[in-house]
Design an enzyme around this catalytic site. Sequence first.
Site, PDB file in Angstrom:
ATOM      1  N   ARG A 112       0.843  -1.211   0.000  1.00 16.52           N
ATOM      2  CA  ARG A 112       0.000   0.000   0.000  1.00 16.52           C
ATOM      3  C   ARG A 112       0.872   1.253   0.000  1.00 16.52           C
ATOM      4  O   ARG A 112       1.888   1.310   0.703  1.00 16.52           O
ATOM      5  CB  ARG A 112      -0.940   0.001   1.205  1.00 16.52           C
ATOM      6  CG  ARG A 112      -1.911  -1.151   1.136  1.00 16.52           C
ATOM      7  CD  ARG A 112      -3.168  -0.994   1.938  1.00 16.52           C
ATOM      8  NE  ARG A 112      -3.858  -2.280   1.907  1.00 16.52           N
ATOM      9  CZ  ARG A 112      -4.661  -2.691   0.923  1.00 16.52           C
ATOM     10  NH1 ARG A 112      -4.935  -1.892  -0.093  1.00 16.52           N
ATOM     11  NH2 ARG A 112      -5.220  -3.890   0.952  1.00 16.52           N
ATOM     12  N   ASP A 113       0.436   2.227  -0.811  1.00 11.39           N
ATOM     13  CA  ASP A 113       1.151   3.510  -0.864  1.00 11.39           C
ATOM     14  C   ASP A 113       1.016   4.219   0.485  1.00 11.39           C
ATOM     15  O   ASP A 113      -0.064   4.264   1.074  1.00 11.39           O
ATOM     16  CB  ASP A 113       0.579   4.379  -1.991  1.00 11.39           C
ATOM     17  CG  ASP A 113       1.504   5.513  -2.360  1.00 11.39           C
ATOM     18  OD1 ASP A 113       2.053   5.496  -3.476  1.00 11.39           O
ATOM     19  OD2 ASP A 113       1.685   6.426  -1.521  1.00 11.39           O
ATOM     20  N   ILE A 114       2.118   4.776   0.950  1.00 11.43           N
ATOM     21  CA  ILE A 114       2.140   5.425   2.270  1.00 11.43           C
ATOM     22  C   ILE A 114       1.339   6.728   2.278  1.00 11.43           C
ATOM     23  O   ILE A 114       0.918   7.205   3.339  1.00 11.43           O
ATOM     24  CB  ILE A 114       3.615   5.665   2.696  1.00 11.43           C
ATOM     25  CG1 ILE A 114       3.755   5.753   4.186  1.00 11.43           C
ATOM     26  CG2 ILE A 114       4.216   6.875   1.989  1.00 11.43           C
ATOM     27  CD1 ILE A 114       5.188   5.635   4.678  1.00 11.43           C
ATOM     28  N   ASN A 131       4.553   6.469 -13.745  1.00  9.81           N
ATOM     29  CA  ASN A 131       5.233   7.737 -13.992  1.00  9.81           C
ATOM     30  C   ASN A 131       6.652   7.426 -14.469  1.00  9.81           C
ATOM     31  O   ASN A 131       7.328   6.568 -13.898  1.00  9.81           O
ATOM     32  CB  ASN A 131       5.288   8.571 -12.705  1.00  9.81           C
ATOM     33  CG  ASN A 131       3.901   9.016 -12.251  1.00  9.81           C
ATOM     34  OD1 ASN A 131       3.054   9.345 -13.066  1.00  9.81           O
ATOM     35  ND2 ASN A 131       3.669   8.995 -10.940  1.00  9.81           N
ATOM     36  N   VAL A 152      10.660   7.687  -7.129  1.00  6.76           N
ATOM     37  CA  VAL A 152      11.442   6.513  -6.724  1.00  6.76           C
ATOM     38  C   VAL A 152      11.849   5.783  -8.001  1.00  6.76           C
ATOM     39  O   VAL A 152      10.978   5.380  -8.792  1.00  6.76           O
ATOM     40  CB  VAL A 152      10.634   5.573  -5.804  1.00  6.76           C
ATOM     41  CG1 VAL A 152      11.499   4.387  -5.378  1.00  6.76           C
ATOM     42  CG2 VAL A 152      10.118   6.319  -4.569  1.00  6.76           C
ATOM     43  N   HIS A 179       7.604   1.037 -10.870  1.00  6.03           N
ATOM     44  CA  HIS A 179       6.417   0.681 -10.086  1.00  6.03           C
ATOM     45  C   HIS A 179       5.164   1.117 -10.827  1.00  6.03           C
ATOM     46  O   HIS A 179       5.144   2.131 -11.508  1.00  6.03           O
ATOM     47  CB  HIS A 179       6.448   1.303  -8.683  1.00  6.03           C
ATOM     48  CG  HIS A 179       6.717   2.783  -8.675  1.00  6.03           C
ATOM     49  ND1 HIS A 179       7.975   3.304  -8.848  1.00  6.03           N
ATOM     50  CD2 HIS A 179       5.886   3.841  -8.514  1.00  6.03           C
ATOM     51  CE1 HIS A 179       7.908   4.629  -8.790  1.00  6.03           C
ATOM     52  NE2 HIS A 179       6.648   4.973  -8.595  1.00  6.03           N
ATOM     53  N   HIS A 223       1.201   2.065 -10.245  1.00 10.77           N
ATOM     54  CA  HIS A 223       0.192   2.454  -9.254  1.00 10.77           C
ATOM     55  C   HIS A 223      -1.146   1.824  -9.645  1.00 10.77           C
ATOM     56  O   HIS A 223      -1.586   1.973 -10.793  1.00 10.77           O
ATOM     57  CB  HIS A 223      -0.016   3.971  -9.239  1.00 10.77           C
ATOM     58  CG  HIS A 223       1.192   4.795  -8.884  1.00 10.77           C
ATOM     59  ND1 HIS A 223       1.307   5.461  -7.671  1.00 10.77           N
ATOM     60  CD2 HIS A 223       2.316   5.091  -9.567  1.00 10.77           C
ATOM     61  CE1 HIS A 223       2.448   6.134  -7.639  1.00 10.77           C
ATOM     62  NE2 HIS A 223       3.086   5.932  -8.781  1.00 10.77           N
TER      63      HIS A 223
HETATM   64  P1  AMP Z   1       6.140   7.971  -8.023  1.00 10.67           P
HETATM   65  O1  AMP Z   1       5.866   9.416  -7.692  1.00 10.67           O
HETATM   66  O2  AMP Z   1       5.416   7.477  -9.243  1.00 10.67           O
HETATM   67  O3  AMP Z   1       7.623   7.679  -8.079  1.00 10.67           O
HETATM   68  O4  AMP Z   1       5.524   7.127  -6.840  1.00 10.67           O
HETATM   69  C1  AMP Z   1       6.170   6.936  -5.636  1.00 10.67           C
HETATM   70  C2  AMP Z   1       5.108   6.598  -4.628  1.00 10.67           C
HETATM   71  O5  AMP Z   1       5.737   5.969  -3.529  1.00 10.67           O
HETATM   72  C3  AMP Z   1       4.345   7.793  -4.072  1.00 10.67           C
HETATM   73  O6  AMP Z   1       2.952   7.635  -4.339  1.00 10.67           O
HETATM   74  C4  AMP Z   1       4.652   7.759  -2.575  1.00 10.67           C
HETATM   75  O7  AMP Z   1       3.549   8.134  -1.777  1.00 10.67           O
HETATM   76  C5  AMP Z   1       5.032   6.301  -2.368  1.00 10.67           C
HETATM   77  N1  AMP Z   1       5.914   6.021  -1.241  1.00 10.67           N
HETATM   78  C6  AMP Z   1       7.036   6.696  -0.885  1.00 10.67           C
HETATM   79  N2  AMP Z   1       7.615   6.109   0.176  1.00 10.67           N
HETATM   80  C7  AMP Z   1       6.860   5.025   0.494  1.00 10.67           C
HETATM   81  C8  AMP Z   1       6.924   4.011   1.498  1.00 10.67           C
HETATM   82  N3  AMP Z   1       7.917   3.975   2.408  1.00 10.67           N
HETATM   83  N4  AMP Z   1       5.953   3.070   1.536  1.00 10.67           N
HETATM   84  C9  AMP Z   1       4.939   3.090   0.631  1.00 10.67           C
HETATM   85  N5  AMP Z   1       4.827   4.017  -0.349  1.00 10.67           N
HETATM   86  C10 AMP Z   1       5.761   4.969  -0.412  1.00 10.67           C
END
Ligand code: AMP
Length: 115
Positions: A30-32, A88, A97, A101, A103
């Site tokens: 799950r996204d944080i 993205n 990141v 990944h 979403h």
């Molecule tokens: P992006 O902006 O497409 O690179 O997505 C990165 C996603 O990772 C964002 O939606 C963040 O909210 C999510 N995120 C960052 N750190 C964590 C974490 N420790 N656990 C879960 N999701 C995270």
Amino acid sequence: MAEDTLFAKIARGEIPSEPVYSDDEFYAFRDINPAAPTHVLVIPRKPIPKISDATEADAMLLGKLLLVANKIAAQEGLEEGGFRYVINCGEGAGQTVFHLHLHVLGGRPMLWPPG
Ligand code: AMP
């Protein structure tokens, strides 16, 4: 190093996350900071920094990534209301990141075009 990103560490269990799906090749959690009532991130365990770095050798992996996302969408009960997949690519598109990944977003109406 691609193996040292936050998501590589999450996939290896070195940083905690809320698991949704796991197999030999993929991990989902799950996204944080959820952008929708359901917001799951699906990552290949193989550290590909971004979708444009994928090669022909990754064709099967990318197909399976979508099938894993489909399983999660069904498991999360998103099929009836509809859902959206987002990848993205690059900072200009909002990638923060650099471990590929996908979403999975659902549980609310999705706007088009996306912002
Ligand atoms: P992006 O902006 O497409 O690179 O997505 C990165 C996603 O990772 C964002 O939606 C963040 O909210 C999510 N995120 C960052 N750190 C964590 C974490 N420790 N656990 C879960 N999701 C995270």
